[in-house]
Scaffold this motif. Structure first.
Motif, PDB file in Angstrom:
ATOM      1  N   ASP A 260      11.028  -8.712   3.205  1.00 19.86           N
ATOM      2  CA  ASP A 260      10.404  -7.427   3.496  1.00 19.86           C
ATOM      3  C   ASP A 260      11.460  -6.328   3.399  1.00 19.86           C
ATOM      4  N   PRO A 261      12.018  -6.120   2.185  1.00 21.78           N
ATOM      5  CA  PRO A 261      13.118  -5.146   2.055  1.00 21.78           C
ATOM      6  C   PRO A 261      12.677  -3.717   2.386  1.00 21.78           C
ATOM      7  N   LEU A 262      11.381  -3.436   2.284  1.00 18.86           N
ATOM      8  CA  LEU A 262      10.913  -2.084   2.591  1.00 18.86           C
ATOM      9  C   LEU A 262      10.395  -1.968   4.019  1.00 18.86           C
ATOM     10  N   GLU A 263      10.889  -2.852   4.876  1.00 21.80           N
ATOM     11  CA  GLU A 263      10.310  -2.927   6.227  1.00 21.80           C
ATOM     12  C   GLU A 263      10.148  -1.578   6.944  1.00 21.80           C
ATOM     13  N   PRO A 264      11.166  -0.718   6.949  1.00 26.08           N
ATOM     14  CA  PRO A 264      10.968   0.548   7.683  1.00 26.08           C
ATOM     15  C   PRO A 264       9.792   1.362   7.147  1.00 26.08           C
ATOM     16  N   LEU A 265       9.666   1.416   5.817  1.00 24.52           N
ATOM     17  CA  LEU A 265       8.538   2.131   5.207  1.00 24.52           C
ATOM     18  C   LEU A 265       7.227   1.426   5.546  1.00 24.52           C
ATOM     19  N   ASN A 266       7.230   0.101   5.384  1.00 24.84           N
ATOM     20  CA  ASN A 266       6.019  -0.673   5.680  1.00 24.84           C
ATOM     21  C   ASN A 266       5.567  -0.477   7.118  1.00 24.84           C
ATOM     22  N   ARG A 267       6.555  -0.433   8.024  1.00 22.05           N
ATOM     23  CA  ARG A 267       6.199  -0.245   9.429  1.00 22.05           C
ATOM     24  C   ARG A 267       5.573   1.133   9.653  1.00 22.05           C
ATOM     25  N   ALA A 268       6.109   2.134   8.943  1.00 21.33           N
ATOM     26  CA  ALA A 268       5.556   3.481   9.077  1.00 21.33           C
ATOM     27  C   ALA A 268       4.109   3.501   8.592  1.00 21.33           C
ATOM     28  N   VAL A 269       3.854   2.850   7.450  1.00 19.44           N
ATOM     29  CA  VAL A 269       2.484   2.803   6.915  1.00 19.44           C
ATOM     30  C   VAL A 269       1.579   2.018   7.877  1.00 19.44           C
ATOM     31  N   TYR A 270       2.142   0.956   8.448  1.00 20.45           N
ATOM     32  CA  TYR A 270       1.369   0.166   9.406  1.00 20.45           C
ATOM     33  C   TYR A 270       0.930   1.023  10.590  1.00 20.45           C
ATOM     34  N   GLU A 271       1.864   1.853  11.074  1.00 20.81           N
ATOM     35  CA  GLU A 271       1.537   2.720  12.210  1.00 20.81           C
ATOM     36  C   GLU A 271       0.395   3.674  11.853  1.00 20.81           C
ATOM     37  N   ILE A 272       0.461   4.235  10.633  1.00 18.79           N
ATOM     38  CA  ILE A 272      -0.594   5.155  10.191  1.00 18.79           C
ATOM     39  C   ILE A 272      -1.927   4.406  10.098  1.00 18.79           C
TER      40      ILE A 272
ATOM     41  N   PRO B  53       7.971  -9.019  -2.711  1.00 21.80           N
ATOM     42  CA  PRO B  53       8.197  -8.575  -1.333  1.00 21.80           C
ATOM     43  C   PRO B  53       6.917  -8.081  -0.665  1.00 21.80           C
ATOM     44  N   TYR B  54       6.939  -8.114   0.641  1.00 19.93           N
ATOM     45  CA  TYR B  54       5.798  -7.664   1.435  1.00 19.93           C
ATOM     46  C   TYR B  54       5.583  -6.171   1.228  1.00 19.93           C
ATOM     47  N   LEU B  55       4.330  -5.785   1.190  1.00 18.26           N
ATOM     48  CA  LEU B  55       3.991  -4.387   0.976  1.00 18.26           C
ATOM     49  C   LEU B  55       2.824  -4.035   1.889  1.00 18.26           C
ATOM     50  N   MET B  56       2.989  -3.012   2.700  1.00 19.44           N
ATOM     51  CA  MET B  56       1.876  -2.559   3.533  1.00 19.44           C
ATOM     52  C   MET B  56       1.250  -1.362   2.832  1.00 19.44           C
TER      53      MET B  56
ATOM     54  N   PRO C 103      -1.289   1.761   2.221  1.00 19.43           N
ATOM     55  CA  PRO C 103      -2.082   2.684   3.022  1.00 19.43           C
ATOM     56  C   PRO C 103      -3.561   2.297   2.930  1.00 19.43           C
ATOM     57  N   LEU C 104      -4.244   2.277   4.020  1.00 12.87           N
ATOM     58  CA  LEU C 104      -5.664   1.933   4.145  1.00 12.87           C
ATOM     59  C   LEU C 104      -5.984   0.467   3.856  1.00 12.87           C
ATOM     60  N   PHE C 105      -5.423  -0.103   2.785  1.00 10.28           N
ATOM     61  CA  PHE C 105      -5.798  -1.471   2.418  1.00 10.28           C
ATOM     62  C   PHE C 105      -5.057  -2.533   3.225  1.00 10.28           C
ATOM     63  N   GLY C 106      -3.894  -2.207   3.751  1.00  9.38           N
ATOM     64  CA  GLY C 106      -3.195  -3.149   4.603  1.00  9.38           C
ATOM     65  C   GLY C 106      -2.246  -4.080   3.872  1.00  9.38           C
ATOM     66  N   PRO C 107      -2.018  -5.295   4.455  1.00 18.63           N
ATOM     67  CA  PRO C 107      -0.988  -6.204   3.951  1.00 18.63           C
ATOM     68  C   PRO C 107      -1.209  -6.587   2.494  1.00 18.63           C
ATOM     69  N   SER C 108      -0.122  -6.585   1.713  1.00 23.42           N
ATOM     70  CA  SER C 108      -0.225  -6.952   0.307  1.00 23.42           C
ATOM     71  C   SER C 108       1.169  -7.262  -0.219  1.00 23.42           C
ATOM     72  N   ASN C 109       1.281  -7.324  -1.529  1.00 22.29           N
ATOM     73  CA  ASN C 109       2.563  -7.441  -2.218  1.00 22.29           C
ATOM     74  C   ASN C 109       2.354  -6.857  -3.608  1.00 22.29           C
ATOM     75  N   PRO C 110       3.412  -6.660  -4.396  1.00 23.44           N
ATOM     76  CA  PRO C 110       3.227  -6.003  -5.699  1.00 23.44           C
ATOM     77  C   PRO C 110       2.192  -6.706  -6.578  1.00 23.44           C
ATOM     78  N   ARG C 111       2.215  -8.035  -6.589  1.00 26.18           N
ATOM     79  CA  ARG C 111       1.254  -8.757  -7.427  1.00 26.18           C
ATOM     80  C   ARG C 111      -0.188  -8.470  -6.994  1.00 26.18           C
ATOM     81  N   ASP C 112      -0.441  -8.574  -5.704  1.00 26.85           N
ATOM     82  CA  ASP C 112      -1.806  -8.379  -5.224  1.00 26.85           C
ATOM     83  C   ASP C 112      -2.240  -6.921  -5.311  1.00 26.85           C
ATOM     84  N   ALA C 113      -1.282  -6.007  -5.145  1.00 28.83           N
ATOM     85  CA  ALA C 113      -1.609  -4.588  -5.262  1.00 28.83           C
ATOM     86  C   ALA C 113      -2.019  -4.277  -6.694  1.00 28.83           C
ATOM     87  N   ALA C 114      -1.274  -4.829  -7.670  1.00 28.56           N
ATOM     88  CA  ALA C 114      -1.648  -4.652  -9.075  1.00 28.56           C
ATOM     89  C   ALA C 114      -3.002  -5.312  -9.331  1.00 28.56           C
TER      90      ALA C 114
END
Lengths: 256, 199
Positions: free
Chosen positions: A43-55, A156-159, A161-172
């Motif tokens: 989860d290299p983008l953890e700080p960003l992901n956490r911010a999106v999670y909070e939103i 990597p893990y990707l949070m 906006p609105l859609f929630g937990p994902s990763n680059p493959r699933d987001a694409a």
């Protein structure tokens, strides 16, 4: 269809700003176990992901959860089941396309039969007659298809906006599924647009209403709900994909 | 005469020995029988006519007896188990047990009317995983795997619900909490203390 893109355009600059200095700090390289943990968490983008999670969580607390609670309280169970059936039936074409691309004949057959039976006997998808006839429901998406093809691991893990937990493959995959959806290309004008919103909205509320107790419990019992959700999502997604990959019913591999 | 007397003297010991279950490794069949028994016990409590408080107590007893709580606790602390002092290990284990039992027994109401079917039991990484499907009225069936220790008397070491391992999820939660609290095991113990006493 244009509205999600407009939302994305609004969110992108915001995300870009947050990305600056938003990378998680790697542990001291001399601590092998800590490094292994860090890599496993991926989860290299953890700080960003956490911010999106909070939103997302804020939106959930203020809007989505109350709507889901009201929906569950006001709408009787059979009616909610009908809504779910219609939504599943509307999603069936995309599921079918992915079943086929995954090379899973039995699953594709189940979905095709469901689409035909439930759209007719099931009165435009309102009743799920097909399950009782031996064609059970399952979900499928393009992220799963990419995984079955073995071309991409999740990444990597990707949070989102609105859609929630994902990763680059699933987001694409999400984008590809939207493009695959016949309802994306047929018709235009305000009525079609309104119906599209109604579909997305009821899907969000209905789905959320089915996890009210689970999410409440998670947030009450976890010391770090973000990390717990991350672990749960990853494991569940992997199990789902492994199950699809292992499903060789009706394939040449099975006959051998 | 002496032979006979010696035999008589040894008889009670032999009798006692025959009562002790051999400490051989459990096989998939016995693990499946163990899980079957466990589910019967749990559902008998959930569907019984006791008060909610009595049910919680009975459920706690089953969890204590059937789950290897100490081993699960150690697993959930991961690499921090070894950096913890013996005192911290003891405090943590004791609190872990309390919180886990509390969390499980609070759910007793949800298991009312549940039925189950047992699936296959297979060896998995030195343990035995027993598959089951739980049917809760008005809900989609849930796939739950019970991971039973193969060594010694059978005990549950993990529960895997819809592909998610409970102990793995718990470990992620703790390790994330520790990472955000300077990898200080005492901070985790304090947080668990709050969880154990809350509510």
């Amino acid at each position: 269809m244009r509205a999600p893109f407009r939302t994305a355009l609004l969110i992108l600059p915001l995300m870009a700003t947050m990305l600056l200095g938003a990378c998680a700090t790697a542990p001291d390289a001399s601590d092998a176990e800590a490094v292994a943990d860090f890599k496993a968490t991926n989860d290299p983008l953890e700080p960003l992901n956490r911010a999106v999670y909070e939103i997302n969580d804020g939106i959930d607390v203020v809007i989505l959860r109350p709507l889901a609670l009201a929906y569950r309280a006001v709408v009787p169970d059979p009616a909610r089941q009908g809504v779910r059936n219609v939504l599943d039936n509307l999603a069936a074409p995309v599921v079918l396309a992915n079943d086929m691309m995954q090379g899973k004949p039995k699953r594709a057959g189940d979905t095709l039969m469901r689409l035909v039976i439930n759209s007719t006997l099931g009165v435009a998808g309102l009743f799920d007659v097909a399950t009782g006839m031996g064609y059970p429901q399952h979900s499928s998406d393009f992220g799963m298809t990419l995984a079955v093809w073995g071309l991409f691991d999740g990444g990597p893990y990707l949070m989102l906006p609105l859609f929630g937990p994902s990763n680059p493959r699933d987001a694409a995959g999400r984008g590809a599924d939207m493009a695959l959806d016949p309802f994306t290309w047929i018709g235009q004008g305000s009525t079609v647009k309104a119906l599209g919103y109604a579909r997305s909205g009821s899907d969000a509320v209905d789905t959320r209403s089915r996890y009210i107790d689970e999410v409440d419990k998670l947030k009450a019992q976890a010391l770090d709900p973000y990390a717990t959700l991350r672990s749960l999502h990853r494991q569940n997604r992997k199990a789902t994909i492994d199950e699809v990959i292992a499903d060789d019913r009706g394939t040449a591999a099975k006959r051998r | 005469m002496t032979t006979r007397r010696r035999f008589l003297a040894a008889a009670p010991a032999l009798f006692a020995l025959s009562q002790v279950r051999p400490a051989v490794a459990a096989d998939p069949d016995s693990a499946a029988a163990f899980v079957d028994q466990l589910l019967r016990e749990l559902l008998a409590i959930a569907n019984g006519s006791q008060t909610a408080a009595e049910k919680r107590g009975a459920l706690a007893g089953v969890v204590e007896a059937r789950v290897d709580l100490d081993a699960v606790a150690r697993f959930c602390l991961g690499r921090f188990w070894r950096t913890a002092t013996p005192q911290q290990q003891a405090d943590y284990t004791q609190l872990f047990r309390r919180v886990l039992i509390k969390n499980i027994s609070e759910k007793v109401g949800e298991y009312q009317g549940v039925t189950y079917t047992l699936g296959r039991a297979v060896k998995r990484e030195g343990d035995i995983a027993v598959a089951s499907v739980l049917n809760r009225p008005g809900n989609a069936p849930n796939k739950v795997d019970w991971v039973v220790e193969a060594e010694g008397a059978p005990k549950v070491i993990d529960v895997i619900a819809e592909g998610t391992s409970l102990r793995l999820t718990q470990r992620s939660d703790y390790s994330a909490y520790l990472a955000r609290n300077g990898n200080n095991v005492q901070a985790l113990i304090d947080a668990l203390k709050q969880q154990a006493t809350a509510g």
